[in-house]
Each structure stands twice: as structure tokens, then as C-alpha cells.
Write a protein that holds these residues in place. Sequence first.
Motif, mmCIF file in Angstrom:
data_model
loop_
_atom_site.group_PDB
_atom_site.id
_atom_site.type_symbol
_atom_site.label_atom_id
_atom_site.label_comp_id
_atom_site.label_asym_id
_atom_site.label_seq_id
_atom_site.Cartn_x
_atom_site.Cartn_y
_atom_site.Cartn_z
ATOM 1 N N LEU A 58 0.839 -1.199 0.000
ATOM 2 C CA LEU A 58 0.000 0.000 0.000
ATOM 3 C C LEU A 58 0.872 1.247 0.000
ATOM 4 C CD1 LEU A 58 -2.795 -1.009 2.549
ATOM 5 C CD2 LEU A 58 -3.066 -0.666 0.085
ATOM 6 N N THR A 59 0.629 2.136 -0.932
ATOM 7 C CA THR A 59 1.357 3.393 -1.024
ATOM 8 C C THR A 59 0.362 4.550 -1.064
ATOM 9 O OG1 THR A 59 1.373 3.408 -3.454
ATOM 10 C CG2 THR A 59 3.196 2.260 -2.341
ATOM 11 N N ALA A 60 0.883 5.749 -0.880
ATOM 12 C CA ALA A 60 0.017 6.932 -0.914
ATOM 13 C C ALA A 60 -0.655 7.085 -2.273
ATOM 14 C CB ALA A 60 0.834 8.177 -0.581
ATOM 15 N N SER A 61 0.065 6.781 -3.355
ATOM 16 C CA SER A 61 -0.518 6.896 -4.697
ATOM 17 C C SER A 61 -1.643 5.904 -4.894
ATOM 18 C CB SER A 61 0.571 6.680 -5.757
ATOM 19 O OG SER A 61 1.549 7.694 -5.694
ATOM 20 N N LEU A 62 -1.448 4.668 -4.410
ATOM 21 C CA LEU A 62 -2.492 3.660 -4.545
ATOM 22 C C LEU A 62 -3.723 4.046 -3.737
ATOM 23 C CD1 LEU A 62 -3.512 0.932 -5.520
ATOM 24 C CD2 LEU A 62 -2.284 -0.144 -3.625
ATOM 25 N N VAL A 63 -3.508 4.532 -2.516
ATOM 26 C CA VAL A 63 -4.634 4.962 -1.683
ATOM 27 C C VAL A 63 -5.371 6.114 -2.342
ATOM 28 C CG1 VAL A 63 -5.259 5.941 0.561
ATOM 29 C CG2 VAL A 63 -3.553 4.126 0.432
ATOM 30 N N ASP A 64 -4.639 7.021 -2.965
ATOM 31 C CA ASP A 64 -5.260 8.154 -3.649
ATOM 32 C C ASP A 64 -6.112 7.675 -4.816
ATOM 33 O OD1 ASP A 64 -5.353 11.164 -4.102
ATOM 34 O OD2 ASP A 64 -4.625 10.455 -6.039
ATOM 35 N N ARG A 65 -5.610 6.705 -5.568
ATOM 36 C CA ARG A 65 -6.369 6.186 -6.705
ATOM 37 C C ARG A 65 -7.646 5.495 -6.246
ATOM 38 N NH1 ARG A 65 -2.415 3.187 -10.902
ATOM 39 N NH2 ARG A 65 -4.336 3.305 -12.141
ATOM 40 N N LEU A 66 -7.554 4.761 -5.132
ATOM 41 C CA LEU A 66 -8.747 4.126 -4.596
ATOM 42 C C LEU A 66 -9.732 5.162 -4.057
ATOM 43 C CD1 LEU A 66 -7.071 1.103 -2.756
ATOM 44 C CD2 LEU A 66 -8.491 1.011 -4.816
ATOM 45 N N GLY A 67 -9.213 6.155 -3.352
ATOM 46 C CA GLY A 67 -10.084 7.199 -2.829
ATOM 47 C C GLY A 67 -10.765 7.982 -3.928
ATOM 48 N N ALA A 120 -13.541 12.893 -4.229
ATOM 49 C CA ALA A 120 -13.476 12.860 -5.691
ATOM 50 C C ALA A 120 -13.071 14.193 -6.268
ATOM 51 C CB ALA A 120 -14.832 12.441 -6.268
ATOM 52 N N SER A 121 -13.265 15.276 -5.529
ATOM 53 C CA SER A 121 -12.903 16.595 -6.039
ATOM 54 C C SER A 121 -11.519 17.030 -5.629
ATOM 55 C CB SER A 121 -13.916 17.641 -5.545
ATOM 56 O OG SER A 121 -13.840 17.756 -4.139
ATOM 57 N N ARG A 122 -10.815 16.136 -4.902
ATOM 58 C CA ARG A 122 -9.490 16.503 -4.415
ATOM 59 C C ARG A 122 -8.435 15.732 -5.161
ATOM 60 N NH1 ARG A 122 -9.791 14.587 1.397
ATOM 61 N NH2 ARG A 122 -7.589 15.183 1.380
ATOM 62 N N SER A 123 -7.215 16.272 -5.192
ATOM 63 C CA SER A 123 -6.100 15.563 -5.800
ATOM 64 C C SER A 123 -5.139 15.054 -4.759
ATOM 65 C CB SER A 123 -5.350 16.492 -6.775
ATOM 66 O OG SER A 123 -4.828 17.598 -6.097
ATOM 67 N N SER A 124 -5.436 15.252 -3.495
ATOM 68 C CA SER A 124 -4.578 14.742 -2.444
ATOM 69 C C SER A 124 -5.032 13.346 -2.054
ATOM 70 C CB SER A 124 -4.630 15.668 -1.224
ATOM 71 O OG SER A 124 -5.940 15.742 -0.732
ATOM 72 N N MET A 125 -4.297 12.735 -1.118
ATOM 73 C CA MET A 125 -4.604 11.370 -0.736
ATOM 74 C C MET A 125 -5.833 11.298 0.156
ATOM 75 S SD MET A 125 -1.608 10.811 1.987
ATOM 76 C CE MET A 125 -0.557 11.887 1.057
ATOM 77 N N ALA A 126 -6.467 10.125 0.127
ATOM 78 C CA ALA A 126 -7.613 9.906 0.993
ATOM 79 C C ALA A 126 -7.153 9.859 2.435
ATOM 80 C CB ALA A 126 -8.295 8.593 0.614
ATOM 81 N N ASP A 127 -7.975 10.408 3.315
ATOM 82 C CA ASP A 127 -7.622 10.420 4.732
ATOM 83 C C ASP A 127 -8.646 9.595 5.499
ATOM 84 O OD1 ASP A 127 -7.277 12.946 7.323
ATOM 85 O OD2 ASP A 127 -6.485 10.941 7.176
ATOM 86 N N THR A 128 -8.772 8.324 5.132
ATOM 87 C CA THR A 128 -9.762 7.478 5.777
ATOM 88 C C THR A 128 -9.366 7.128 7.187
ATOM 89 O OG1 THR A 128 -8.660 5.514 4.936
ATOM 90 C CG2 THR A 128 -10.404 6.448 3.592
ATOM 91 N N ALA A 129 -8.139 7.439 7.589
ATOM 92 C CA ALA A 129 -7.684 7.057 8.922
ATOM 93 C C ALA A 129 -7.900 8.148 9.958
ATOM 94 C CB ALA A 129 -6.200 6.707 8.870
ATOM 95 N N ALA A 130 -8.466 9.261 9.567
ATOM 96 C CA ALA A 130 -8.589 10.373 10.501
ATOM 97 C C ALA A 130 -9.441 10.019 11.714
ATOM 98 C CB ALA A 130 -9.193 11.589 9.792
ATOM 99 N N LEU A 131 -10.463 9.187 11.482
ATOM 100 C CA LEU A 131 -11.338 8.833 12.588
ATOM 101 C C LEU A 131 -11.206 7.383 13.016
ATOM 102 C CD1 LEU A 131 -14.607 10.578 11.382
ATOM 103 C CD2 LEU A 131 -12.911 11.437 12.992
ATOM 104 N N LEU A 132 -10.446 6.570 12.251
ATOM 105 C CA LEU A 132 -10.447 5.141 12.478
ATOM 106 C C LEU A 132 -9.056 4.584 12.648
ATOM 107 C CD1 LEU A 132 -12.794 4.347 9.494
ATOM 108 C CD2 LEU A 132 -13.493 4.610 11.847
#
Length: 432
Positions: A58-67, A120-132
Motif C-alpha cells: 500500500l502506497t500513498a498513490s495507490l490509496v489516492d487512486r482508490l479514494g 473525488a474533487s481533491r487531488s490529495s490522498m484519501a484520509d480514511t484514517a482520521a477517525l479510524l
Amino acid sequence: MSIPVVTVGQDRDLVGGLERLHGPVTVVRRCSELPELLAACQSGLARAAVVAEGTAGLTASLVDRLGAVGVAVIALTDSPDEAARLLGIGVASALTGVEPAELSDRIAEAVEHLTGQGHASRSSMADTAALLTAVPAGPGEGPDDPGPGRIIALWGPAGSPGRTTLAVNVAGELAADGKDVILVDADSYGASVAAVLGLLDESAGLAQACRLADQGVLDAAALARVAASVATAQGTFRVLTGITRADRWTELRAPALAKVLERARQLADVVVVDAGFCLEADEELSFDTMAPRRNAATLRSLELADTVFAVGAADPVGVPRLVRGLAELEAAVPQASPVVVLNKVRASAVGRGPERQLRDAWQRYGPESAIHAFLPFDGQAADAALLGGSLLLECAPESDLRHAIRNLVCAPAQQNRKSSVFSSTAGRRAKD
């Protein structure tokens, strides 16, 4: 509503436990490896992905693509170090023995959080870990918060308006003023900071930093290791050199570059970015909207910058280019609020009283943004600096160009004015 989930790994107990719940989570595919998972997610099959094995991939780029396709990611690991790395790239983590009911709740929360962030409107990485996260991170291991440092981006249209010359000298003047400075060459078309500074060992420091950031292992020590140090008579600053060839632009992906800049602003008072010229959202020209973007480095730098200097050449060709470029900049990065700087000001290209002529023409035909500064043309001093791989403060300390650049970013009088670079950025941050 049922949440379709894809998984990676051979954890049959995990899949069976989720299926026996008959709850909001439904496992729609078991994948053997991450590429298969990515393909399934990009086809619209799932809204969440659970990685039970192979979290190292898992990399930041992969997480971004999934997000970007609306898929939240949760990884299972018992290693606190791996959990901290995953947290840094935006992945929620849980222990491998997590109860199915708890995991189901976490998946639902991750999807809700991702949807609420409007990824979907952002170009940065997904931050799914902020609450979890089920594995508590130690001090300093959480997501990177914006540091106290400022990011200054120097941008300008095509035609060599002097972005790089201004960027290296701004970094030098700020360092001489006692600031801790990191200079970043993010030009994906013609990186030249290393050549201008006479750095013979050009090892693409920014590309190295982006690789480390993509893997979630870019810390202060790693950033210091890949950054070159430039010492002048009045101060020292660090440099992340640019890519050595234009065809290496794929190494400067937006999620990784964002992590590099955020890490840099945590370490330095000021991060100076020499950005590229092109603002075209080139992914719109391709059917593969998930492909790497050639101009991602420029666009992401401008999005993250506290201050954007828009640099144009003060001549009959450069000024119209800057006017058109500012319209493109407003469309591409509406929040930029550029500080307009006209460079290479000289009577031979504009006429007598060049500043007055340029200001009058700008008021008649230019955009609403007023001209903030005029930098005089001094070819002899600029050539001497380029020949010696040095800065103006070293080879021409009394030149008008050097003083104009210093006044642009270091003058105490400016810092107390509402229109100054530092006070205006502080005001914007306070409003945010």
C-alpha cells in the motif's frame, strides 16, 4: 444500504465472519493481490477494500487512486510500526483478530468519512484514517498536521520569465535573514535549480523524497538525507533538486508531493517551490482519468502554497503571456490569489519610464490583480551569478536586482503592511 467490499488475503475467517453478520457489509470479491483489488475497485465493484495481507504494497498513490473512485481502505496488521506507516498514507488499520461486527462498523464509518470529505474533487490522498484506527499510534506517529512553515510557490507562464532565478535568490535572501529554508524544484518540464546553484551531484532529491513519502516512511531524518545543503556567506538553506530528465515526471505524483511539502513545512520556516509553467489538467484529454498527470506537481504545489508569486517578463511578449496565464491560474487554482511580479524591467523593451508604462498598460488591459513589484533587468549580475553557480547576494550584493528581490520577501516595512507576503498569508490562515 449494503456496502460492497473487496478483500485481499486468504483470511477465510474474516470473510466468513462478515458474511454471517447479514449486516451492512457484503464481500463481493476476494482478490489474491493488490493489482487485482485495484482493478475491481476501478470497475465500480466496491466502496471499501479490506487488506488482510500484503499491506507493505500500500502506497500513498495507490490509496489516492482508490479514494478517487470512492473506495475506503482498511488494513489489518498487528505491527505498531506498520500501523503508523499506514496512518501516514491515509489508511485505517485494525488488529488482525478484530471481531467481524467491529470491523463491519469500521468499514461503514470509513465509507461515510470518505464520502463526507468529498474526495473525488481533491487531488490529495484519501484520509480514511482520521477517525479510524484500532492500533494506537505513539507520539508523532499520527497524520501529518500542517507545520508552522509557509510555502511560497513561484510560477509563471512559458517563455523563461525568470522563475528559477527568482526562486533560488528568494531562498538565499530568506536564509540570510535567519530563516530555515527548503528550496524545492518541482518543475516537471525543465528542472534547473541544481544547475543554477552549481550542484554537480544532481541526484533528483525531490524524486527520492516522493518515493519515500509514497511508501509512508518520509521522516525528518530521511528528508534531511536526500536534501542538498547550499552554504552562502550569509546563510545556509537546503535544496530538493528536480528530476534529471523530463521523462521522469511520473515520479512526481500529487499525493507523494503533497506529503513532501507538508513534511518540509514542518521542518522549515519557509518552503520555496519553483513550479512548472503548465496548468493544463491533462488527465481531461485522456480516457484513462486515473493515469498519472504530467502537471500534477505544478498544480499541487500551487494548491498547497500560502503565497503564489506570478512572475512575468516585462516586455511586449511576456506581459500578454502573463495576463493569459493569470486567467488560466484562476481557473485551475481559484484560491491562489497570486502576487504579480514583473521581471526584467528595462526601458529598452518598454520605453521611457518603464514602470509607469507597464502600470498604465496593466490598468487598461490587465486583470484585477495589481502589479506588486517590478524587478529591474541586470543581465551582468545575473550572468555572473549563473557563471559562478552562486546567488546575487554573493556575486552582486549591491545590485538593484538583488535589493529588489530582498525587499520583495524580507523588508521589515513590508511585513507590517497589509499587502506584505507574510501578513497576507497569516491573515488567510486565520480566516480558514
